[in-house]
Design a protein around this motif. Structure first.
Motif, PDB file in Angstrom:
ATOM      1  N   ALA A   1      -5.592   5.929   0.371  1.00  6.68           N
ATOM      2  CA  ALA A   1      -5.985   4.613  -0.144  1.00  6.68           C
ATOM      3  C   ALA A   1      -7.445   4.640  -0.570  1.00  6.68           C
ATOM      4  N   ASN A   2      -7.754   3.792  -1.559  1.00  4.88           N
ATOM      5  CA  ASN A   2      -9.135   3.604  -2.021  1.00  4.88           C
ATOM      6  C   ASN A   2      -9.234   2.174  -2.533  1.00  4.88           C
ATOM      7  N   GLU A   3      -9.880   1.320  -1.744  1.00  7.01           N
ATOM      8  CA  GLU A   3      -9.921  -0.105  -2.060  1.00  7.01           C
ATOM      9  C   GLU A   3     -10.624  -0.382  -3.378  1.00  7.01           C
ATOM     10  N   VAL A   4     -11.716   0.329  -3.665  1.00  2.00           N
ATOM     11  CA  VAL A   4     -12.496   0.061  -4.873  1.00  2.00           C
ATOM     12  C   VAL A   4     -11.686   0.351  -6.124  1.00  2.00           C
ATOM     13  N   ILE A   5     -11.030   1.524  -6.184  1.00  2.00           N
ATOM     14  CA  ILE A   5     -10.222   1.849  -7.360  1.00  2.00           C
ATOM     15  C   ILE A   5      -9.100   0.829  -7.522  1.00  2.00           C
ATOM     16  N   CYS A   6      -8.488   0.456  -6.404  1.00  2.00           N
ATOM     17  CA  CYS A   6      -7.421  -0.545  -6.441  1.00  2.00           C
ATOM     18  C   CYS A   6      -7.936  -1.869  -6.990  1.00  2.00           C
ATOM     19  N   GLN A   7      -9.122  -2.287  -6.553  1.00  2.00           N
ATOM     20  CA  GLN A   7      -9.672  -3.553  -7.015  1.00  2.00           C
ATOM     21  C   GLN A   7     -10.003  -3.523  -8.504  1.00  2.00           C
ATOM     22  N   ILE A   8     -10.486  -2.388  -8.968  1.00  2.00           N
ATOM     23  CA  ILE A   8     -10.871  -2.284 -10.379  1.00  2.00           C
ATOM     24  C   ILE A   8      -9.650  -2.297 -11.288  1.00  2.00           C
ATOM     25  N   TRP A   9      -8.570  -1.609 -10.870  1.00  2.00           N
ATOM     26  CA  TRP A   9      -7.387  -1.509 -11.733  1.00  2.00           C
ATOM     27  C   TRP A   9      -6.686  -2.868 -11.793  1.00  2.00           C
ATOM     28  N   PRO A  10      -6.488  -3.433 -12.978  1.00  2.00           N
ATOM     29  CA  PRO A  10      -6.006  -4.823 -13.055  1.00  2.00           C
ATOM     30  C   PRO A  10      -4.535  -5.009 -12.703  1.00  2.00           C
ATOM     31  N   LEU A  11      -3.711  -3.962 -12.845  1.00  2.00           N
ATOM     32  CA  LEU A  11      -2.279  -4.096 -12.586  1.00  2.00           C
ATOM     33  C   LEU A  11      -1.978  -3.628 -11.171  1.00  2.00           C
ATOM     34  N   LYS A  12      -1.309  -4.467 -10.401  1.00  3.93           N
ATOM     35  CA  LYS A  12      -0.979  -4.063  -9.036  1.00  3.93           C
ATOM     36  C   LYS A  12       0.161  -4.903  -8.509  1.00  3.93           C
ATOM     37  N   GLN A  13       0.846  -4.344  -7.509  1.00  2.85           N
ATOM     38  CA  GLN A  13       1.913  -5.078  -6.839  1.00  2.85           C
ATOM     39  C   GLN A  13       1.737  -5.079  -5.325  1.00  2.85           C
ATOM     40  N   HIS A  14       0.703  -4.379  -4.842  1.00  5.49           N
ATOM     41  CA  HIS A  14       0.408  -4.353  -3.418  1.00  5.49           C
ATOM     42  C   HIS A  14      -1.039  -4.756  -3.191  1.00  5.49           C
ATOM     43  N   ASP A  15      -1.321  -5.180  -1.975  1.00 11.75           N
ATOM     44  CA  ASP A  15      -2.678  -5.552  -1.596  1.00 11.75           C
ATOM     45  C   ASP A  15      -3.586  -4.324  -1.599  1.00 11.75           C
ATOM     46  N   CYS A  16      -4.886  -4.540  -1.833  1.00  9.15           N
ATOM     47  CA  CYS A  16      -5.832  -3.437  -1.895  1.00  9.15           C
ATOM     48  C   CYS A  16      -6.409  -3.046  -0.538  1.00  9.15           C
ATOM     49  N   ASP A  17      -6.151  -3.828   0.502  1.00  4.96           N
ATOM     50  CA  ASP A  17      -6.640  -3.457   1.819  1.00  4.96           C
ATOM     51  C   ASP A  17      -6.113  -2.073   2.188  1.00  4.96           C
ATOM     52  N   GLU A  18      -7.029  -1.181   2.540  1.00  6.29           N
ATOM     53  CA  GLU A  18      -6.640   0.221   2.714  1.00  6.29           C
ATOM     54  C   GLU A  18      -5.650   0.427   3.856  1.00  6.29           C
ATOM     55  N   MET A  19      -5.861  -0.219   4.962  1.00  7.62           N
ATOM     56  CA  MET A  19      -4.951   0.001   6.085  1.00  7.62           C
ATOM     57  C   MET A  19      -3.597  -0.653   5.836  1.00  7.62           C
ATOM     58  N   ASP A  20      -3.565  -1.745   5.066  1.00  6.53           N
ATOM     59  CA  ASP A  20      -2.276  -2.313   4.662  1.00  6.53           C
ATOM     60  C   ASP A  20      -1.522  -1.329   3.772  1.00  6.53           C
ATOM     61  N   SER A  21      -2.259  -0.683   2.859  1.00 15.63           N
ATOM     62  CA  SER A  21      -1.636   0.307   1.975  1.00 15.63           C
ATOM     63  C   SER A  21      -1.110   1.492   2.776  1.00 15.63           C
ATOM     64  N   ILE A  22      -1.876   1.926   3.757  1.00 13.73           N
ATOM     65  CA  ILE A  22      -1.447   3.044   4.596  1.00 13.73           C
ATOM     66  C   ILE A  22      -0.203   2.672   5.398  1.00 13.73           C
ATOM     67  N   ALA A  23      -0.158   1.440   5.901  1.00 18.24           N
ATOM     68  CA  ALA A  23       1.025   0.990   6.629  1.00 18.24           C
ATOM     69  C   ALA A  23       2.248   0.971   5.720  1.00 18.24           C
ATOM     70  N   LEU A  24       2.072   0.525   4.485  1.00 20.02           N
ATOM     71  CA  LEU A  24       3.179   0.500   3.525  1.00 20.02           C
ATOM     72  C   LEU A  24       3.683   1.911   3.246  1.00 20.02           C
TER      73      LEU A  24
END
Length: 713
Positions: free
Chosen positions: A314-337
């Motif tokens: 996970a990388n919160e900053v890259i996730c936040q910058i990229w405009p298209l997403k379907q999951h939350d950018c919180d890193e530990m939430d992404s890791i749990a998913l």
């Protein structure tokens, strides 16, 4: 014909069966769009969607389903609502890059979650009235749960809970082996033989270790930067279908791949169609299309892969910058998913293989369990993490965002969830220490920008000679800084700007909190990953590892050098694996260099082993074809290293993959890559050490577990 009348509800997997209703003795028969009972039944190919759940696939490639006339409209509306929710939440993630705007960002994230949660409810309401029928494409109404009953089996629509009923009351059914089915679409193994199981004569396990990869990489970074999945309940047409859903028409939104793919110009964009044509992807250079579909994993296992370290990334900053997403950018939430994805993948593979525990893919939680799995001829899968702020331990202007108490609580929680290897530091500085700086000027600029967004400060540097000269036992622990000290550090050690600043390393070492974190990992028997730690931080980690008598891992380094502390990693009994992103002769040369260094350190190579750390699905290229492949190709078919399995060119849909032409386009071509290594000068010797790496990883893990016992935990 023989009846499958009771007991094993998993045994129908990927078989051909007619379905007989017990009360009447007649069979389910499909006629046009209707389902009735008849003396002769329709043969159904039973495609598992999960353990005990199936698609009933007809010879004319349709599906038994609880249908609704509103299904198409409901799917479209549900997708639209989900997209709106993701867009609103994504806007919040972008705004979150600006610290003062965090309350606004949190509000948008909450609103996005609320909207997203209504999509399924709207779809369910619109399709509430369903009838038994036949559909042309699989949907949730086409998934059926088969379970044992007092007599035969019950068959229930998973989505609605409606029992399968013909002419009245719900029935009980048996499955009768049949012929005449159309197999459900699937990738081919193109491998025959029985992989090795058991122990070698010296009591060790046989096989190689994949020490760094990302099964859930395309789910990271918001879930829409990369496309595809290792599985889908409706099979490969949905797991690897058309990437336009994420990358836009003709791949126009796939800006990252257009930049980083060495084989693609920015224009024209790529062909988005995956199954069945796969004209443009997967490829060795494409980094935004999934490359570890489950059948490709199975092919690698048949080629000798026995231990896999899957890093949840996970990388919160890259996730936040990229405009298209379907999951939350919180890193530990992404890791749990992603963790849940891997658990579901294990179940899915089990379903394809006939029931719980029958698949080749086994998640393991101890060295002893991993050893048993490998001796049983299966592949042990270890869960690790690679993210910027493990457990949220970031920093802003050198002020840590976590505490010792938080670290202890989260390490305990995630240990219980199966985490056994951790990168304490990744691409950005965090509360634990400084990151390793890249020598690539373009990447350095990108990472520097991300570091500023994440921490509020650029990298601070010291000359390479000063960092590299720090002797064992003398790496400093970084004490807390105030804002003035942070500014002075940046002024004294200007950010990297090649070639102006020359060779520089990160001036930030391991922090006091980082010291605590590393020791807390050791206390729990968690393996330490060092590849992304800055020079000073890594040297301090090695000091701690030596004092605590534990190994460290360098799972995807690509370098054997003093600047990477290769000698010290070997001295503490660590494992160094190559990043095989170039043709096979480069990996052979890497192993030869490792052999020479190991002999210098230990005087022999009795315990030397090295794995492969592909970093696949981690925004990294795989190996291209050899330049001389046309003149000196890998010859198909070929045998596995142990000679037990014969491989031909791998076929997925209409695409035939050939290492000589495609390089390592997907993970199923690693047996081909290894066979190509065997052809090279020094290759046979190199493979001896590669196929020791599963055993070496188990021994390293056993040492980590021994340290846990010493700590009294």
């Amino acid at each position: 014909m023989s009846d499958m009348s009771a007991g094993d509800r998993y045994a129908m997997a990927n078989g051909c069966f007619a379905v007989r209703e017990l009360r009447s003795g007649r069979f389910l028969a499909v006629a046009g769009g209707t389902v009735r009972l008849a003396d002769t039944g329709t043969p159904f190919f039973m495609k598992p969607t999960a353990l005990g759940r199936y698609l009933f696939y007809t010879p004319d490639q349709r599906f038994l389903a609880m249908t609704s006339p509103n299904q198409t409209a409901a799917d479209a509306l549900g997708d639209l609502v989900d997209a709106v929710g993701a867009s609103v939440g994504g806007g919040g993630d972008v705004i979150a890059l600006v610290n003062p705007a965090l309350p606004v960002a949190d509000g948008l994230n909450d609103a996005g979650d609320a909207i997203d949660g209504t999509g399924d409810a709207i779809e369910a309401a619109i399709t509430a009235q369903r009838t038994l029928g036949i559909v042309d494409a699989p949907n949730d109404g086409a998934e059926w749960t088969v379970d044992t009953a007092d007599q035969g089996f019950s068959i229930v629509a998973t989505a609605t809970g409606d029992a399968l009923a013909i002419d009245g009351a719900p029935g009980r059914f048996v499955f009768v082996a049949q012929s005449g089915c159309t197999p459900y679409p699937e990738a081919q193994l193109n491998a025959t033989g029985e992989p090795f199981k058991g122990r070698l004569a010296d009591g060790t396990v046989f096989g190689y270790a994949e020490t760094h990869m990302h099964l859930g990489g395309t789910e990271a970074l918001g879930g829409r930067l990369g496309y595809g999945s290792p599985f889908h309940k409706f099979g490969i047409p949905h797991a690897l279908g058309n990437c336009a859903v994420d990358h836009g028409p003709s791949g126009a939104f796939d800006a990252l791949d257009a930049i980083v793919n060495p084989d693609k110009a920015f224009f024209p964009p790529h062909d988005t169609q995956g199954w069945p044509t796969f004209r443009d992807w997967p490829s060795h250079g494409s980094q935004t299309h999934h490359q570890t579909y489950w059948v490709w994993l199975k092919r690698a296992w048949m080629g000798g892969l026995r231990l896999m370290v899957n890093h949840l990334v996970a990388n919160e900053v890259i996730c936040q910058i990229w405009p298209l997403k379907q999951h939350d950018c919180d890193e530990m939430d992404s890791i749990a998913l992603q963790r849940q994805l891997v658990l579901d993948l294990q179940d899915y593979i089990d379903a394809q293989e006939g029931g719980p525990g029958k698949g080749f893919f086994r998640i393991v939680y101890s060295a002893a369990e991993a050893r048993r799995v490998i001796e049983d001829g299966k592949m042990a899968v270890v869960l690790g993490t690679e993210n910027e702020k493990i457990f949220g331990c970031g920093e802003f202007l050198d002020v840590p965002e976590c505490t010792r108490e938080h670290i202890d609580a989260e390490l305990d929680r995630w240990y219980d969830l199966g985490l056994r290897a951790i990168f304490p530091i990744h691409l950005f500085d965090n509360a634990l220490g400084g990151t390793r700086l890249t020598e690539d000027p373009a990447l350095s600029a990108v990472y520097q920008g991300g570091n500023i967004l994440e921490t509020g400060h650029p990298y601070a540097t010291i000359p390479c000679a000063e960092a590299d000269a720090t002797p064992p036992g003398q790496a400093p622990t970084q004490t807390p800084r105030g804002i003035i000290d942070t500014v002075l550090l940046t002024i004294r050690g200007l950010p990297p700007a090649s070639p102006l600043t020359g060779c520089v390393q990160n001036a930030r070492g391991l922090t006091e909190l980082g010291d605590y974190f590393i020791n807390a990992m050791i206390d729990r028997g968690i393996l330490i990953e060092t590849d992304h730690s800055g020079t000073l931080a890594r040297k301090r980690i090695l000091d701690i590892a030596k004092a605590r008598d534990v190994p460290v891992l360098s799972g995807h380094t690509g370098f054997i050098s003093d600047s990477r502390d290769s000698r010290r990693i070997l001295e503490v009994g660590g494992i160094i694996s190559n990043l095989p992103d170039e043709p096979s002769p480069v990996t052979v040369a890497f192993i030869q260099d490792l052999i020479a260094l190991y002999r210098e350190v230990h005087g022999n190579t009795e315990r030397l082993a090295t794995g492969l750390g592909s970093d696949i699905n981690g925004i990294h290229v795989q190996a291209a074809p050899r330049q001389d492949a046309a003149q000196n190709p890998l010859i198909y078919p070929f045998k596995s290293y142990d000679g037990r399995v014969v491989f031909d060119r791998q076929v997925t849909g209409e695409r035939v993959f050939d290492l000589n032409v495609d390089g390592v386009a997907h993970y199923g071509l690693y047996p081909d890559f290894i066979a190509d290594m065997q052809m090279q000068p020094g290759g046979p010797e190199a493979l001896q050490y590669l196929f020791r790496s599963a055993e070496a990883y188990l021994r390293a893990w056993e040492r980590a577990e021994a340290a846990r016992k010493k700590s009294g935990r």
